[in-house]
Design a protein around this motif. Structure first.
Motif, mmCIF file in Angstrom:
data_model
loop_
_atom_site.group_PDB
_atom_site.id
_atom_site.type_symbol
_atom_site.label_atom_id
_atom_site.label_comp_id
_atom_site.label_asym_id
_atom_site.label_seq_id
_atom_site.Cartn_x
_atom_site.Cartn_y
_atom_site.Cartn_z
ATOM 1 N N GLU A 333 0.862 -1.217 0.128
ATOM 2 C CA GLU A 333 -0.032 -0.124 0.070
ATOM 3 C C GLU A 333 0.774 1.232 -0.152
ATOM 4 O O GLU A 333 0.235 2.401 0.030
ATOM 5 N N GLY A 334 2.328 1.097 -0.052
ATOM 6 C CA GLY A 334 2.855 2.104 0.379
ATOM 7 C C GLY A 334 2.901 3.521 -0.839
ATOM 8 O O GLY A 334 3.189 4.499 -0.219
ATOM 9 N N ILE A 335 2.474 3.477 -2.182
ATOM 10 C CA ILE A 335 2.332 4.240 -3.093
ATOM 11 C C ILE A 335 1.030 4.931 -3.034
ATOM 12 O O ILE A 335 0.442 4.441 -4.066
ATOM 13 N N ASP A 356 11.897 4.485 -5.286
ATOM 14 C CA ASP A 356 12.427 3.929 -4.180
ATOM 15 C C ASP A 356 11.222 3.108 -3.345
ATOM 16 O O ASP A 356 11.659 2.011 -3.039
ATOM 17 N N LEU A 357 10.254 3.631 -3.378
ATOM 18 C CA LEU A 357 9.179 3.107 -2.484
ATOM 19 C C LEU A 357 8.623 1.714 -3.155
ATOM 20 O O LEU A 357 8.302 0.810 -2.485
ATOM 21 N N ALA A 358 8.843 1.691 -4.337
ATOM 22 C CA ALA A 358 8.420 0.429 -5.194
ATOM 23 C C ALA A 358 9.512 -0.643 -4.848
ATOM 24 O O ALA A 358 9.290 -1.797 -4.659
ATOM 25 N N ALA A 366 6.228 -7.690 -1.153
ATOM 26 C CA ALA A 366 4.878 -7.626 -1.766
ATOM 27 C C ALA A 366 4.861 -8.358 -2.928
ATOM 28 O O ALA A 366 5.880 -8.590 -3.727
ATOM 29 N N GLN A 367 3.370 -8.584 -3.327
ATOM 30 C CA GLN A 367 3.265 -9.321 -4.799
ATOM 31 C C GLN A 367 2.657 -8.363 -5.674
ATOM 32 O O GLN A 367 2.774 -8.620 -6.891
ATOM 33 N N LEU A 368 1.863 -7.342 -5.344
ATOM 34 C CA LEU A 368 1.390 -6.387 -6.140
ATOM 35 C C LEU A 368 1.809 -4.934 -5.591
ATOM 36 O O LEU A 368 2.019 -4.892 -4.453
ATOM 37 N N LEU A 369 1.881 -4.068 -6.484
ATOM 38 C CA LEU A 369 2.011 -2.730 -5.934
ATOM 39 C C LEU A 369 0.806 -1.770 -6.047
ATOM 40 O O LEU A 369 0.489 -1.672 -7.400
ATOM 41 N N ASP A 370 0.197 -1.053 -5.136
ATOM 42 C CA ASP A 370 -0.888 -0.204 -5.472
ATOM 43 C C ASP A 370 -0.522 0.966 -5.642
ATOM 44 O O ASP A 370 0.716 1.299 -4.948
ATOM 45 N N VAL A 391 7.178 3.370 -11.627
ATOM 46 C CA VAL A 391 6.970 2.029 -10.885
ATOM 47 C C VAL A 391 7.501 0.878 -11.668
ATOM 48 O O VAL A 391 8.395 -0.180 -11.109
ATOM 49 N N GLU A 392 6.952 0.802 -12.798
ATOM 50 C CA GLU A 392 7.359 -0.313 -13.718
ATOM 51 C C GLU A 392 8.805 -0.362 -13.999
ATOM 52 O O GLU A 392 9.267 -1.156 -14.502
ATOM 53 N N GLY A 393 9.485 0.654 -13.961
ATOM 54 C CA GLY A 393 10.724 0.948 -14.180
ATOM 55 C C GLY A 393 11.711 0.471 -13.076
ATOM 56 O O GLY A 393 12.771 0.184 -13.066
ATOM 57 N N ALA A 394 11.033 0.311 -11.883
ATOM 58 C CA ALA A 394 11.689 0.072 -10.830
ATOM 59 C C ALA A 394 11.573 -1.560 -10.189
ATOM 60 O O ALA A 394 12.138 -2.237 -9.509
ATOM 61 N N SER A 395 10.478 -2.065 -10.530
ATOM 62 C CA SER A 395 10.050 -3.395 -10.144
ATOM 63 C C SER A 395 9.202 -3.885 -11.319
ATOM 64 O O SER A 395 8.588 -3.489 -12.101
ATOM 65 N N ASP A 396 9.442 -5.463 -11.097
ATOM 66 C CA ASP A 396 8.654 -6.120 -12.194
ATOM 67 C C ASP A 396 7.463 -6.837 -11.426
ATOM 68 O O ASP A 396 7.037 -7.721 -12.108
ATOM 69 N N LEU A 397 6.933 -6.338 -10.328
ATOM 70 C CA LEU A 397 5.609 -6.827 -9.913
ATOM 71 C C LEU A 397 4.367 -6.092 -10.553
ATOM 72 O O LEU A 397 4.440 -5.140 -11.237
ATOM 73 N N PRO A 398 3.294 -6.870 -10.407
ATOM 74 C CA PRO A 398 1.978 -6.245 -11.002
ATOM 75 C C PRO A 398 1.692 -5.307 -10.429
ATOM 76 O O PRO A 398 1.891 -4.986 -9.215
ATOM 77 N N LEU A 399 0.652 -4.526 -10.748
ATOM 78 C CA LEU A 399 0.251 -3.362 -10.260
ATOM 79 C C LEU A 399 -1.472 -3.303 -9.916
ATOM 80 O O LEU A 399 -2.162 -4.043 -10.447
ATOM 81 N N SER A 400 -1.644 -2.507 -8.820
ATOM 82 C CA SER A 400 -2.957 -2.277 -8.372
ATOM 83 C C SER A 400 -3.336 -0.850 -8.914
ATOM 84 O O SER A 400 -2.558 0.059 -8.413
ATOM 85 N N ILE A 401 -4.237 -0.482 -9.783
ATOM 86 C CA ILE A 401 -4.619 0.963 -10.236
ATOM 87 C C ILE A 401 -5.684 1.199 -9.028
ATOM 88 O O ILE A 401 -6.904 1.022 -9.189
#
Length: 834
Positions: A333-335, A356-358, A366-370, A391-401
Motif C-alpha cells: 500500500e506504500g505508493i 525507491d518506494l516500489a 509484496a506481490q502487487l504494488l498499489d 514503478v514499472e521501471g523499478a519493479s517487475d511486480l504487477p500493479l493495483s490501479i
C-alpha cells in the motif's frame, strides 16, 4: 477429438468452422508464409507486399488458393504491414482502409465458404512510451484503418500476430473493440529469448491476458522452428484455457537448420500433443509444408481445453497466481498520495522517490504494488501515467490501479503492461458495469466494494445483498466470478466491536459465491493503540476465513511473517517451502523487538534480485551507487550522482570508465542470462547516456578527443522494420559511440554516402524479412569496394551468422548487447577517450 484435416471435400462451411475454432474442437490447418511466395511471383521492393493487393490481385489470390488446395482451412490476409503507420512509409497511410479491405476481399474470394479468413495485423515497428516515442493513442490510430478495412473486406476474425510488446497488443485489441466490441480476434506472440518475447513477456502471462481480454485463441508464431515451440504451446494451453495457434519458421537462408515439409510436419505432431489446435507455418513455409501437415496430422487428436481457475496478476514479465485456496496475495500500500510521507513526492513529481518506494516493497515481499495519485488539484490522468512508468521501471511486480475515477483508472490501464487489479468500483448503480467493461477491454482483474448510495451496510446480510447484485452483473456480462475480488469492508473495531465478526462472515459467504476476497488491513485498528498487533491478529483470522488478497504495509516485517505462517497453517504453502525459506529469520524476529518499516528483503526469485547485486558487491560506495543507478535504469539518480562526481573534481574519463562501462557490462550479462530484456536494456542505456553525454561534454570543453568511433546504421532498402536497429543505436550511444542512424528502407547509395561523409569505421545493416535480405549482400559488396577500410556488420530477425559469412560481412550479432561487443572488438586499440 479427432481432426478431419484430410477430408477437404467434406469441409464444413464458414460458420461451422468458426464455431469449431472457438470451441477448440478438432485440428485446423492455417496457411504458410506470404512474403516468400510473393517474391517468387513478381514482388520486389520498394513496392510493399501489401501494395500487391492493388497492383497484382491475381497473384495474391492465387497464393491463397494454393494454400487452400494444400489443406489450409484458415488463410491470412496479405496485410501484415497494413497499418497506417507502416503504409505511410510509401505515402499510403491514407489508403490503409482501401488496401486492407482489398486484402480481405482477395482472401475471401479464394476461400469462398470452405475456409476462414484471418485479418492479419503485424506489429507497428515502433516502441511505445516510455521506451519509445509512440503513445498508446497513436498506436490505436495506426491500427484503426487497418482493422476497419479488414472487417469491411470480409475477414472472419482478426489475427494480431508476431507480437513483441504486450502493451502494443493491448492497444490493438482496444482499437478493435472500439470498432466492433464483439468481433472475434486471436493474439499470437513471438517467443525467442529464454522462451519469452524480446520485451520479456513469458507465454504464461500472454496466455492469462489473452483469456481475460476476450481473445478467441492465443498463439505463438515466427522467431524459431517448430521444435522450439513445444514447451511454449504446452504453457499457452495450460494457462489460457483457449484454443492455441502455432505457426513456426522453416529456417533462414544459409542457416544449417532447415525444416523441409516432412521434417516440419513430423515436429508439428509434438505441437499438437502439447496442446495446439491450429497449426500452420510462418517464414519460408510454403503450400508444400501445409500439404505435409495435412497428410501427417490427418488422424491427430487435440487436447481438450484446459480449465483455468487461478486468479492471475501480471506485469510485463512476471506472473503472480492467487485466488481461492492459494497463498495469500500481498498488495503493498506504500505508493498512495493520501499518505503524508508520499503526498509531497506525488505532488512534486519526484519519481525517483516513488521508484525507491516500489523497490523497497518489492524487496520486502509484496506481490502487487498499489498506485494511488488521488490528490485534489492534480492532473491525475497524466500523473498516473508517469507514476506507473516510474514503478514499472523499478519493479517487475504487477500493479493495483487505485482510483475511484473511471477516467483515471482507464489511463492507468493504458499505461501499464500486464494484468493489473482495478482497485476498485462500488455497487452503486452502473459502477460494476463500468468496471467490468474496463476489465474486459484491457485485460484486468476487478475489485468491488459492497457499498451503494446508502453507504456500507453494517452486517453481513446487507453486504451480501450488494455482492450478489455485483455477481449477477458479472454473470450477465460474461465476466468470470473467479476474476471478481470483493472487499469485505471490515470497519474499525474501536467504533463497533462486532465489526470484525461481520467481516469474517462476509469473507466466508463471498467465497461461497465463487469470488475472491480482499481486505484493507489497517481499517480494523483505526483509532486504537497497538495497531500493529491488532492488524496481524486480524490478518490471521481473515486468512482462516478464506482471504485471497490483503492491502497492507509490506515493509512491516510482522505482516510478512504472519502471512508466511498463515499460509502454512491454512495448507497453502506446498511442502512448507516458503515457511522453511524464512525459518531462520522467523525464529529470531518472533522473539526479538521489531522495527517496523525495515527493508530487510524476503528472498525471492526473478530479475529483481539482479538489480541489487551491484550494491552487494561494492560496499555501497559512490561508484557502486552510480553503477547501481545505471543497472536499475534510473536516469535521474544516475545524473545526480554523475553531477556530484563532477563537482568533486572527478575526471570525466574516470566517471565513464569506472562507473558507466562496468554498469553496462553488468546489464549485458543480465541480458545474456535472460534476467533482463528489452525494456531493462533501454532503461539502463538511457541512464548511462545521460551521464555519458555530460562527461563527454566536459571532455570536449577542455579540447580533448571524444572519438570512440562512428557507426552508420540502416535498415536495408525495401524493409520497413527498424525496432531492433533503433535499440542497437541506443545501446551504442550509451557506450559513447557516435551513431549516424539513417532509418529504414535506405538505398545502398545513401548508406555508402553517409559512411564516406561521416568517416565511419563501421556500417551496421539490418533486415527483418527474408525477402529483403539480399539487399545486404549488395551493400556489403559495394561498401567493401568503395570503402575498403570500413567494416560492415549485419543483424536482424532473418539474418544468421552463416548468412553473414556467406555474403562477406565482417561480423554478425543477434541482438543489441552482442552488437556493442562486436563493435568494441572491431575497434579495439583504434579509439580511446581522452
Amino acid at each position: 477429438m479427432m481432426t478431419d484435416v484430410a477430408n477437404a471435400k467434406n469441409t464444413p462451411g464458414r460458420a461451422a468452422l468458426l464455431d469449431r475454432l472457438k470451441r477448440g474442437e478438432g485440428l485446423l490447418l492455417l496457411d504458410g508464409g506470404m512474403g516468400t511466395m510473393l517474391a517468387e511471383n513478381g514482388w520486389a521492393p520498394p513496392l510493399l507486399p501489401e501494395e500487391m493487393n492493388l497492383e497484382r490481385p491475381d497473384v495474391v489470390r492465387s497464393i491463397h488458393r494454393a494454400y487452400i488446395d494444400a489443406g489450409a482451412r484458415i488463410v491470412e490476409t496479405n496485410s501484415f504491414g497494413g497499418s497506417a503507420m507502416k503504409l505511410e512509409e510509401r505515402k499510403l497511410g491514407a489508403r490503409a482502409v482501401e488496401i486492407c479491405a482489398a486484402a480481405a476481399r482477395l482472401a475471401r474470394e479464394a476461400a469462398g465458404d470452405s475456409a476462414l479468413v484471418a485479418g492479419c495485423a503485424g506489429p507497428l515497428g515502433e516502441l511505445l512510451e516510455p521506451f519509445g516515442a509512440l503513445s498508446f493513442e497513436a498506436a490505436m490510430d495506426a491500427f484503426r484503418p487497418q482493422f476497419r478495412g479488414l472487417i469491411d473486406g470480409g475477414a472472419d476474425f482478426i489475427l494480431i500476430e508476431t507480437a513483441l510488446d504486450l502493451r502494443e497488443v493491448k492497444a490493438a485489441v482496444a482499437t478493435l473493440k472500439d470498432l466492433d466490441e464483439k468481433f472475434p480476434f486471436v493474439v499470437s506472440f513471438t517467443f525467442e529469448q529464454q522462451g519469452r518475447t524480446v520485451t520479456g513477456t513469458p507465454p504464461e502471462v500472454a496466455a492469462h491476458w489473452a483469456r481475460l481480454v476476450g481473445a478467441m485463441a492465443v498463439g505463438a508464431n515466427c522467431g524459431v522452428g517448430p521444435s522450439a515451440y513445444v514447451e511454449t504451446v504446452s504453457t499457452l494451453h495450460a494457462h489460457s484455457g483457449l484454443p492455441v495457434f502455432v505457426y513456426a519458421n522453416a529456417g533462414l537462408p544459409d542457416d544449417p537448420v532447415q525444416w523441409g515439409p516432412e521434417d516440419y510436419a513430423e515436429a508439428a505432431e509434438r505441437l499438437v500433443k502439447a496442446g495446439a489446435t491450429v497449426v500452420g507455418g510462418c517464414c519460408r513455409t510454403t503450400p508444400r509444408h501445409i500439404a505435409a501437415l495435412r497428410t501427417r496430422l490427418s488422424d491427430a487428436a487435440v487436447l481438450p481445453r484446459a480449465r483455468v481457475a487461478l486468479l492471475p496478476f501480471a506485469s510485463r514479465s512476471r506472473l503472480i497466481e492467487g485466488g481461492r485456496g492459494q497463498p495469500l496475495t500481498l498488495v503493498g500500500e506504500g505508493i498512495n498520495a493520501s499518505r503524508p510521507a508520499v503526498k509531497p513526492h506525488i505532488a512534486s513529481a519526484a519519481w525517483g522517490a516513488v521508484r525507491d518506494l516500489a523497490r523497497a516493497q518489492d524487496e520486502a515481499g509484496a506481490q502487487l504494488l498499489d498506485v494511488n495519485v488521488g490528490l485534489p488539484g492534480l492532473d491525475q490522468i497524466e500523473t498516473i501515467k508517469k507514476a506507473i512508468a516510474a514503478v514499472e521501471g523499478a519493479s517487475d511486480l504487477p500493479l493495483s490501479i487505485d482510483s475511484d475515477r473511471a477516467e483515471v483508472v482507464e489511463a492507468g490501464l493504458r499505461a501499464c503492461t500486464g494484468i493489473p487489479l482495478i482497485n476498485s468500483v462500488t455497487a452503486k448503480a452502473g459502477e460494476v458495469e463500468r468496471g467490468i467493461r474496463l476489465a474486459q477491454r484491457y485485460g484486468a482483474v476487478l475489485a468491488v466494494l459492497p457499498l451503494d448510495e446508502k453507504g456500507i451496510p453494517e452486517g453481513a446480510e446487507g453486504r451480501m445483498a450488494l455482492v450478489e447484485r455485483a455477481v449477477s452483473v458479472a454473470d450477465r456480462m460474461g465476466y468470470p466470478r473467479s476474476m471478481l475480488v470483493v472487499d469485505a469492508l471490515c470497519m474499525a473495531v474501536g467504533a463497533d466491536v462486532s465489526a470484525p465478526l461481520a467481516g469474517l462472515e462476509t469473507l466466508r459467504r463471498i467465497g461461497e459465491l465463487g469470488c475472491c476476497t480482499m481486505l484493507g488491513l489497517s481499517n480494523v485498528s483505526h483509532g486504537i493503540p497497538a495497531r500493529g498487533a491488532v492488524n496481524r491478529t486480524w490478518l490471521a483470522m481473515a486468512m482462516g476465513a478464506g482471504l485471497s488478497l490483503v492491502i497492507a504495509n509490506a515493509l512491516d516485517r510482522g505482516i510478512i511473517e504472519t502471512i508466511a505462517i498463515g499460509d502454512l497453517l491454512c495448507g497453502h504453502d506446498k511442502d512448507a517451502r516458503k515457511f522453511l525459506s524464512m525459518a531462520d529469520t522467523l525464529s529470531t524476529t518472533l522473539t526479538a523487538p521489531k522495527t517496523h518499516g525495515t527493508k530487510e528483503p524476503v528472498k525471492d526469485s526473478g530479475a529483481r534480485d539482479a538489480k541489487t547485486e551491484e550494491s552487494k558487491t561494492e560496499g555501497g560506495d559512490e561508484w557502486a551507487a552510480l553503477r547501481l543507478a545505471v543497472v536499475q535504469g534510473d536516469p535521474d539518480r544516475a545524473a545526480d550522482l554523475g553531477r556530484a562526481m563532477d563537482e568533486a573534481g572527478t575526471d570525466p574519463t574516470t566517471v565513464i570508465n569506472r562507473g558507466i562501462v562496468p554498469a553496462l557490462t553488468e546489464v549485458g550479462r543480465l541480458y545474456d542470462d535472460g534476467r533482463y530484456f528489452l525494456p531493462q536494456l533501454l532503461s539502463s542505456a538511457t541512464a548511462a547516456q545521460k551521464v555519458c553525454d555530460a562527461e563527454l561534454a566536459r571532455i570536449a570543453a577542455r579540447g580533448e578527443s571524444v572519438d570512440r568511433g562512428t557507426i552508420v546504421l540502416a535498415t536495408v532498402e525495401g524493409d520497413l522494420h527498424d525496432l531492433g536497429k533503433n535499440v542497437v543505436a541506443t545501446m551504442l550511444r550509451s557506450h559513447g559511440y557516435r551513431v549516424v542512424d539513417l532509418g529504414k528502407n535506405v538505398p545502398c547509395a545513401e548508406i555508402e554516402r553517409a559512411a564516406r561523409e561521416s568517416g565511419a569505421e563501421i556500417v551496421g545493416l539490418s533486415a527483418l524479412m527474408t525477402s529483403t535480405m539480399f539487399r545486404m549482400e549488395e551493400n556489403v559488396e559495394a561498401l567493401h569496394k568503395s570503402l575498403p577500410d570500413t567494416r560492415v556488420i549485419v543483424g536482424g530477425a532473418s539474418v544468421s551468422d552463416d548468412y553473414s559469412r556467406s555474403i562477406g560481412a565482417d561480423g554478425y550479432s543477434p541482438d543489441a548487447v552482442g552488437a556493442v561487443k562486436l563493435v568494441a572488438s572491431l575497434l579495439e586499440g583504434q579509439k580511446k577517450i581522452g
